[in-house]
Structures are given as structure tokens and as C-alpha cells.
Design a protein around this motif. Structure first.
Motif, PDB file in Angstrom:
ATOM      1  N   TYR A   1       0.856  -1.184   0.000  1.00 18.79           N
ATOM      2  CA  TYR A   1       0.000   0.000   0.000  1.00 18.79           C
ATOM      3  C   TYR A   1       0.891   1.231   0.000  1.00 18.79           C
ATOM      4  CZ  TYR A   1      -3.340   3.513   1.609  1.00 18.79           C
ATOM      5  OH  TYR A   1      -4.123   4.645   1.731  1.00 18.79           O
ATOM      6  N   PHE A   2       0.803   1.994  -1.071  1.00 18.18           N
ATOM      7  CA  PHE A   2       1.566   3.232  -1.188  1.00 18.18           C
ATOM      8  C   PHE A   2       0.839   4.321  -0.411  1.00 18.18           C
ATOM      9  CE2 PHE A   2       2.906   0.619  -4.711  1.00 18.18           C
ATOM     10  CZ  PHE A   2       4.267   0.852  -4.810  1.00 18.18           C
ATOM     11  N   ASP A   3       1.039   4.261   0.901  1.00 21.64           N
ATOM     12  CA  ASP A   3       0.311   5.117   1.839  1.00 21.64           C
ATOM     13  C   ASP A   3       0.665   6.588   1.596  1.00 21.64           C
ATOM     14  OD1 ASP A   3      -1.012   6.250   3.926  1.00 21.64           O
ATOM     15  OD2 ASP A   3      -0.182   4.917   5.463  1.00 21.64           O
ATOM     16  N   PRO A   4      -0.324   7.430   1.255  1.00 20.22           N
ATOM     17  CA  PRO A   4      -0.027   8.858   1.038  1.00 20.22           C
ATOM     18  C   PRO A   4       0.422   9.574   2.300  1.00 20.22           C
ATOM     19  CG  PRO A   4      -2.393   8.447   0.931  1.00 20.22           C
ATOM     20  CD  PRO A   4      -1.729   7.107   0.983  1.00 20.22           C
TER      21      PRO A   4
ATOM     22  N   PRO B   1       4.785  16.606  -2.286  1.00 20.61           N
ATOM     23  CA  PRO B   1       3.861  17.402  -3.107  1.00 20.61           C
ATOM     24  C   PRO B   1       3.648  16.747  -4.466  1.00 20.61           C
ATOM     25  CG  PRO B   1       6.032  18.433  -3.017  1.00 20.61           C
ATOM     26  CD  PRO B   1       6.059  17.294  -2.044  1.00 20.61           C
ATOM     27  N   ASP B   2       2.716  17.285  -5.193  1.00 21.44           N
ATOM     28  CA  ASP B   2       2.454  16.762  -6.532  1.00 21.44           C
ATOM     29  C   ASP B   2       3.689  16.931  -7.409  1.00 21.44           C
ATOM     30  OD1 ASP B   2      -0.103  16.153  -5.759  1.00 21.44           O
ATOM     31  OD2 ASP B   2      -0.955  18.037  -6.497  1.00 21.44           O
ATOM     32  N   VAL B   3       3.809  16.029  -8.369  1.00 17.68           N
ATOM     33  CA  VAL B   3       4.958  16.075  -9.254  1.00 17.68           C
ATOM     34  C   VAL B   3       4.945  17.386 -10.035  1.00 17.68           C
ATOM     35  CG1 VAL B   3       3.698  14.854 -11.092  1.00 17.68           C
ATOM     36  CG2 VAL B   3       6.199  14.845 -11.068  1.00 17.68           C
ATOM     37  N   PRO B   4       6.074  18.063 -10.152  1.00 17.20           N
ATOM     38  CA  PRO B   4       6.107  19.346 -10.868  1.00 17.20           C
ATOM     39  C   PRO B   4       5.694  19.203 -12.326  1.00 17.20           C
ATOM     40  CG  PRO B   4       8.103  19.030  -9.577  1.00 17.20           C
ATOM     41  CD  PRO B   4       7.371  17.724  -9.561  1.00 17.20           C
TER      42      PRO B   4
ATOM     43  N   VAL C   1      13.161  -0.107  -5.091  1.00 17.77           N
ATOM     44  CA  VAL C   1      12.192  -0.546  -6.103  1.00 17.77           C
ATOM     45  C   VAL C   1      10.894   0.236  -5.950  1.00 17.77           C
ATOM     46  CG1 VAL C   1      10.844  -2.503  -6.943  1.00 17.77           C
ATOM     47  CG2 VAL C   1      13.227  -2.838  -6.255  1.00 17.77           C
ATOM     48  N   LEU C   2      10.439   0.389  -4.704  1.00 12.78           N
ATOM     49  CA  LEU C   2       9.219   1.163  -4.467  1.00 12.78           C
ATOM     50  C   LEU C   2       9.408   2.619  -4.873  1.00 12.78           C
ATOM     51  CD1 LEU C   2       8.135  -0.226  -0.974  1.00 12.78           C
ATOM     52  CD2 LEU C   2       7.501  -1.042  -3.243  1.00 12.78           C
ATOM     53  N   ARG C   3      10.553   3.174  -4.529  1.00  7.07           N
ATOM     54  CA  ARG C   3      10.812   4.571  -4.904  1.00  7.07           C
ATOM     55  C   ARG C   3      10.801   4.752  -6.413  1.00  7.07           C
ATOM     56  NH1 ARG C   3      16.813   6.284  -4.620  1.00  7.07           N
ATOM     57  NH2 ARG C   3      16.628   4.983  -6.492  1.00  7.07           N
TER      58      ARG C   3
ATOM     59  N   ALA D   1       1.111   8.498  -9.902  1.00  4.60           N
ATOM     60  CA  ALA D   1      -0.313   8.273  -9.688  1.00  4.60           C
ATOM     61  C   ALA D   1      -0.590   7.060  -8.816  1.00  4.60           C
ATOM     62  CB  ALA D   1      -1.034   8.119 -11.031  1.00  4.60           C
ATOM     63  N   ILE D   2       0.409   6.188  -8.586  1.00  2.00           N
ATOM     64  CA  ILE D   2       0.151   4.998  -7.769  1.00  2.00           C
ATOM     65  C   ILE D   2       0.128   5.323  -6.278  1.00  2.00           C
ATOM     66  CG2 ILE D   2       1.249   3.543  -9.510  1.00  2.00           C
ATOM     67  CD1 ILE D   2       3.632   3.252  -7.647  1.00  2.00           C
ATOM     68  N   ILE D   3       0.462   6.545  -5.887  1.00  4.19           N
ATOM     69  CA  ILE D   3       0.374   6.918  -4.470  1.00  4.19           C
ATOM     70  C   ILE D   3      -1.088   6.814  -4.035  1.00  4.19           C
ATOM     71  CG2 ILE D   3       0.721   8.764  -2.792  1.00  4.19           C
ATOM     72  CD1 ILE D   3       2.987   9.805  -4.495  1.00  4.19           C
ATOM     73  N   GLY D   4      -1.335   6.069  -2.988  1.00  2.06           N
ATOM     74  CA  GLY D   4      -2.683   5.811  -2.519  1.00  2.06           C
ATOM     75  C   GLY D   4      -3.266   4.515  -3.033  1.00  2.06           C
ATOM     76  N   GLU D   5      -2.580   3.816  -3.933  1.00  2.61           N
ATOM     77  CA  GLU D   5      -3.068   2.553  -4.480  1.00  2.61           C
ATOM     78  C   GLU D   5      -2.397   1.368  -3.786  1.00  2.61           C
ATOM     79  OE1 GLU D   5      -2.494   2.444  -8.640  1.00  2.61           O
ATOM     80  OE2 GLU D   5      -3.813   4.154  -9.084  1.00  2.61           O
TER      81      GLU D   5
END
Length: 457
Positions: A73-76, A82-85, A149-151, A159-163
């Protein structure tokens, strides 16, 4: 008269008996020689079978490592970046790149271990384990390279943050040793490499089928690593060896073949050429470590070429391979019948035309075989590479022959001396299998090309 005939008959009988005895002795000696020859061949094959059997038995298990099937779980709340520039209108490229680098630094500072610990806890819950595991024990189960690997996954797709993603997480070196049964279960806890909760967790996950073995492709795609040994690979050493062999092929083969052609076909026979021939034969018997000393003294100390670079290793191996190529090429040229040269000269060909149009095409199979065998011999050399600094730890794939890198023989040497013997002993044999496979491929290519060229000739 009768006595004379009887005496001659007895003499003939004795001579026939002596001949039969002599033939019998020679036949027995021939049979003994055949048996000794057959025994020698069988003994050699047995030794080779034992050698390859030992290498394969110890090395093949390294190509399969244990993984944990876990939901990540890519916990936010953990990946609090912050959002990607986005490249704004009117923003300079330099400002955008600086903003992007700042975002990547923020991403690198995320505590990825918290996500891995949560994934291990989720896998234990799925396995029905009734014991809790502390964060440190959970981290010791998973290879530390998993956080990178996760990074990289978030870096490639923010966009996978939160998934939630189903992933196979590689077990750590100690965890893999425990799952494979290479660590004694009778030792007390203070002498174990893993804590009691970590060992119990691996056993429970293995019973539930969540920990399983899979082919370790990363051995071929990853570079060496000290921080995450379970994911260490041979990519950097493989590319370094490729660059070195490229240098050897581009230098040793044309220089060696040209030298052999000149010495055999064009050079005058005088004391100077005799001295050259003697030195070439002597260089073929010089230990390889001497070439390493020469390379360190000339290419590094005098020409100041980069330390631990494939171009230096290739130059050293070129010097070592040249005598072999020259001697083998000259032997192939000497095997050409003199009648072929005389016939070419007799129909009006010049000496150069005779050599390049008539003699060389006949010797292509021998020259090609000698060149490939020389390159294969250079591929397995270790001692000269150690003296030019290629035993340094390099965790990158070299982009050019001038970049620092390792080599396959040196990587075997480094893994053999690693302190984690339980894990890297198998890895060492696995690297030997890869090196032997490359050498067998080169030898097979030499045999195939030789047969093909002989059929054309």
C-alpha cells in the motif's frame, strides 16, 4: 642327413615358438597400452564430470531465491510529497529541472521501510499468524533494495500513491538462507543471524505458501551491492568483461595475425628476426600476473589511464593474448603445402598476392580458432586485472570502456571473499557457471566457424 634335417626342424620349431612368444608379448603390451589410454580418458572425463557436477550442484540453487507475495500500500501519509512538478508556460528548462530534482529528493527521503513493514504485517495477517512482529524484525526479512524498487515505481508513475499493488518482495540474504535451510536451527538466539520473530515469520509465511522460490533474474540485470546483497547481480561485471573483450578483439587479433604473416612470409631470416621469435615464444610462457604489473606501470602510471577501467584491462589482456595469436597463426601458415605457394608464383602472382589470395584463405579456420581461443583465455584471467585496480567495488554499469567497472573473474574473486559465506558461496558458483557458459559458447563458436570455413575451402 637325417640328423641334419632333425636339427633344422628343431631350430625352425624353436624360431616359430620364439616368434609366437614375441607376438604374444607385443599383443599383450598393445592391450595394456590401450587399457591405459582408455583408463586415462575415463579418468579425465571423471575429473571433468566431478568438477562440473560440483559447480552445478553448488551454483544452480543461487538462481532461485525466495520472495514474499505481499500487497504493498503506497500510503499517502507516509509518501508525504507534493504533486509532481509540471512544466509551466514561460518556465525555463533549468528552473523546471531544479524543481524536479527537489521533488525527487523529497521522494528519496520518504521512509519506505514503513511501507515494507506494513506489507510484511499484512502478509502475516493473510497467513493467519497469531504473533506480532516488530518493525526491525520485519525489515530484516525483506531485502533492503526493495525500498529503492518502491521509490522507482513512484518516480515512474506518481499516480500509484494511494493505491495497492500485489508485488513479489525479495527476501533478504539472511532470510533466504533461513528459508533454504542453510542456517542451523539448533543455535541459540544470540548466535542466530535473524531474530526469533523474523525466523518464525518466515516459517509461517512459507507454510502458508506466501513465501516461495522464483528464478532470480536480477542476477543478470542488477549490479553488485553491499547494502542489499540479496539483489546483487553481475550486470556491471558482464558489461565490463564485454568491453575488455571488445578491446582484445580489436587490437590483439589484427596485430597478432599481421605480425604472424609478416614474420612467416615476408621477414628476412637473420639474427634480429630470430631474436623476435624467441621473445614471442618466451612471452607466451610468462605468468599473467607479470602482464598485470606491466599494465599498472605503463598504462596507469605513465599514460595515466583511469584506474579500474575496461580499456586498461583490455590493453593488458591484449598484451597477454598477442603471443598466443601469433604462434597459432604462424603454425597455421606453416601447415600450408609449399606447392600452393609455388603454383601461385608460377602463374605470375606477386608474393603479396600469393599470401593474401592463395595462402590466407586456406588458413582462415586455424586463424579464427586461434583468435577465439585466445579471447576465451583472456576472458577468464583474474590476476592481471587485480593489479590494475579492477577489484575495487563498483556499483554501476559502465557506459564506456573508460568508466570504472568490475569483470566477471574479479566479481567471482570478490564474492568468494565476502563475509556472508552462507549466501555468497552459492553466488560465487553461480558466477562461475555464467563465466564457464560464456567460454563454452566462445569455444563452440570457434568449432562451428572452423567447420564452416573448412567446408567452404
Amino acid at each position: 642327413m637325417t640328423e641334419i634335417l632333425e636339427t633344422e626342424a628343431e631350430a625352425n620349431t624353436r624360431r616359430r615358438a620364439q616368434v609366437r612368444n614375441s607376438l604374444s608379448r607385443r599383443n599383450r603390451a598393445e592391450q595394456r597400452f590401450k587399457l591405459l589410454g582408455l583408463g586415462s580418458v575415463l579418468a579425465a572425463m571423471a575429473f571433468v564430470a566431478v568438477l562440473f557436477g560440483n559447480i552445478l550442484t553448488n551454483g544452480l540453487p543461487a538462481f532461485w531465491q525466495y520472495n514474499v507475495d505481499a500487497e504493498v500500500y503506497f500510503d499517502p501519509e507516509v509518501i508525504n510529497v507534493p504533486d509532481v512538478p509540471v512544466h509551466q508556460a514561460g518556465q525555463s528548462e533549468a528552473d523546471f529541472q531544479a524543481e524536479m530534482l527537489g521533488w525527487q529528493r523529497r521522494l528519496a527521503m520518504v521512509n519506505w521501510n514503513r511501507i515494507l513493514v506494513a506489507s510484511v504485517e499484512g502478509a502475516l495477517a493473510e497467513a493467519g499468524a497469531d504473533t506480532e512482529i516488530d518493525a526491525r524484525s520485519a525489515q530484516s526479512i525483506i531485502d533492503s533494495g526493495a525500498r529503492f524498487v518502491l521509490r522507482d515505481m513512484v518516480l515512474a508513475d506518481p499516480a500509484i500513491i494511494g493505491e495497492r499493488r500485489e508485488m513479489q518482495l525479495l527476501l533478504s540474504a539472511d532470510g533466504d538462507n533461513w528459508a533454504k535451510g542453510k542456517l542451523s536451527r539448533d543455535l541459540p538466539d544470540d548466535r542466530q543471524q535473524l531474530s526469533r520473530p523474523a525466523r518464525d515469520a518466515i516459517d509461517r509465511l512459507e507454510e502458508a505458501g506466501i513465501v516461495h522460490r522464483a528464478f532470480a533474474w536480477h542476477i543478470f540485470t542488477n549490479v553488485d551491492s553491499r547494502s542489499s546483497p540479496a539483489s546483487a547481480g553481475l550486470a556491471g561485471a558482464f558489461v565490463g568483461s564485454f568491453y575488455m573483450m571488445l578491446v582484445v578483439i580489436l587490437l590483439a587479433v589484427p596485430i597478432g595475425v599481421s605480425s604472424a604473416i609478416y614474420l612467416e612470409e615476408f621477414a628476412p631470416k637473420n639474427p634480429f628476426t630470430d631474436l623476435i621469435e624467441v621473445n614471442i615464444n618466451n612471452l607466451a610462457a610468462v605468468p599473467s600476473i607479470v602482464f598485470g604489473l606491466l599494465g599498472a606501470a605503463v598504462f596507469i602510471n605513465i599514460f595515466h589511464l583511469p584506474l579500474s577501467a575496461p580499456v586498461v584491462g583490455g590493453l593488458v589482456l591484449t598484451l597477454m593474448t598477442l603471443p598466443t595469436v601469433i604462434i597459432a597463426t604462424r603454425s597455421a601458415l606453416r601447415a600450408v603445402p609449399p606447392s600452393l605457394r609455388q603454383a601461385a608464383l608460377g602463374i605470375g602472382a606477386s608474393k603479396t598476392q600469393m599470401v593474401f589470395h592463395h595462402v590466407l584463405p586456406v588458413t582462415y579456420p586455424g586463424i579464427l580458432t586461434a583468435s577465439i581461443l585466445g579471447v576465451a583465455q583472456a576472458l577468464g584471467e583474474t590476476a592481471p586485472l587485480l593489479l590494475i585496480g579492477m577489484n575495487a567495488f563498483v556499483a554501476n554499469v559502465p557506459a564506456t570502456p573508460m568508466d570504472q567497472s568490475a569483470a566477471l573473474p574479479v566479481q567471482i574473486y570478490l564474492w568468494q571473499g565476502n563475509e556472508n559465506r552462507n549466501f555468497f558461496e552459492e553466488r560465487t558458483f553461480a558466477a562461475i557457471i555464467v563465466l564457464l557458459a560464456l567460454m563454452i559458447v566462445l569455444n563452440a563458436l570457434a568449432i562451428w566457424l572452423r567447420g564452416r570455413l573448412e567446408r567452404k575451402a
